[in-house]
Enzyme design. Structure first.
Site, PDB file in Angstrom:
ATOM      1  N   PRO A 114       0.827  -1.212   0.000  1.00  0.00           N
ATOM      2  CG  PRO A 114      -0.720  -1.550   1.683  1.00  0.00           C
ATOM      3  CD  PRO A 114       0.597  -2.039   1.182  1.00  0.00           C
ATOM      4  CD  GLU A 115       2.888   3.348  -3.857  1.00  0.00           C
ATOM      5  OE1 GLU A 115       3.377   4.473  -3.773  1.00  0.00           O
ATOM      6  OE2 GLU A 115       3.451   2.410  -4.443  1.00  0.00           O
ATOM      7  CE  LYS A 138       5.319   3.648   2.318  1.00  0.00           C
ATOM      8  NZ  LYS A 138       5.921   2.746   1.314  1.00  0.00           N
ATOM      9  NE  ARG A 155       9.687  -2.771  -2.586  1.00  0.00           N
ATOM     10  CZ  ARG A 155       8.920  -1.802  -2.105  1.00  0.00           C
ATOM     11  NH1 ARG A 155       9.324  -1.083  -1.090  1.00  0.00           N
ATOM     12  NH2 ARG A 155       7.731  -1.563  -2.624  1.00  0.00           N
TER      13      ARG A 155
END
Ligand SMILES: [Zn+2]
Length: 258
Positions: free
Chosen positions: A2-3, A51, A248
């Site tokens: 999730p951002e 976040k 990533r």
């Protein structure tokens, strides 16, 4: 993962449901806080910081981070959960609602006046009421030799960006994610674009960085091997991280970005 926009929306929904109401059940299912019971206390507010999510109950804050698989759901009493019960890490009930936090990557309970111990290190919050573009720019450019793709993910620089936004921002500014920050032309524009892009998505369920919600919703993210939407060149894919353990995915157009 999730951002910040997802977490912002989660906080907004939880706040609308729980604010001002008394907890009739508080079940925290992580060993360190299993004995914490805030039943009888009132939910003051639910807010996001980057976040991170803070559920402020009485004199405490329930701090959570969704990490890879986490989510908070709201249910009416007696309705079936959309995720298995064994994944529940926190269950908060009021007379009207059941809020369930599933597979939260981080979950702890801190004193309200000690929130800084869990979110104090964060850079300016892209979706916060106190967003500070000048401070974000200062932090972004503080380490000129660092890869811009790494700086954008660093929550101490700006809080809220995840892997979708860092890839899309690099494409939109025409820069390879591996380039050092000092090579970024007009870095203040990168900061400004980051804020505008995530802000434009904060109230949508489906995220888009292309402006389209029907067709392609991203320029490069997860589009490896497909033609660039701007020039037709194949999108490339690789990995980038400060260490081998923090790699990533990165995606870029070798023609549009340099
Ligand atoms: Zn291209």
């Amino acid at each position: 993962m999730p951002e910040g926009d997802t977490v912002y929306r989660t906080a907004k929904n939880l706040d609308a449901a729980l604010r001002g109401d008394t907890l009739t059940r508080c079940d925290i299912r992580v060993p360190a806080f299993a004995t914490v019971d805030l039943t009888g206390d009132t939910v003051e507010s639910v807010v996001s910081r980057g976040k991170h999510l803070l559920i402020r109950v009485g004199e405490h804050s329930i701090h959570s981070h969704l990490k890879m698989e986490g989510s908070w759901h709201l249910y009416r009493h007696g309705t079936k959960w959309r995720r298995p019960a064994w994944q529940a890490r926190a269950i908060l009930e009021t007379d009207d609602w059941v809020a369930v936090g599933f597979e939260l990557g981080v979950l702890d309970v801190v004193a309200r006046d000690d929130e800084s111990s869990v979110v104090g290190y964060l850079g300016p919050d892209l979706l916060g009421p106190d967003w500070d573009a000048d401070e974000a720019l200062r932090r972004l450019t503080a380490d000129p030799s660092r890869a811009v793709g790494l700086a954008l993910l660093d929550q101490r620089v700006m809080a809220g960006l995840g892997n979708v936004y860092r890839n899309e921002l690099c494409f939109l500014r025409g820069i390879l994610p591996t380039r050092p920050v000092e090579d970024v032309d007009r870095p203040e524009r990168l900061v400004d674009l980051a804020q505008r892009l995530i802000d434009a998505n904060k109230d949508r369920v489906e995220r888009t960085t292309t402006g389209s919600l029907r067709g392609e919703t991203a320029w490069v993210y997860r589009r490896e091997g497909k033609p660039c939407l701007r020039c037709g060149t194949r999108i490339e894919h690789g990995e980038l991280g400060d260490t081998a353990l923090e790699l990533r995915d990165v995606y870029w157009c070798p023609r549009c970005q340099s």
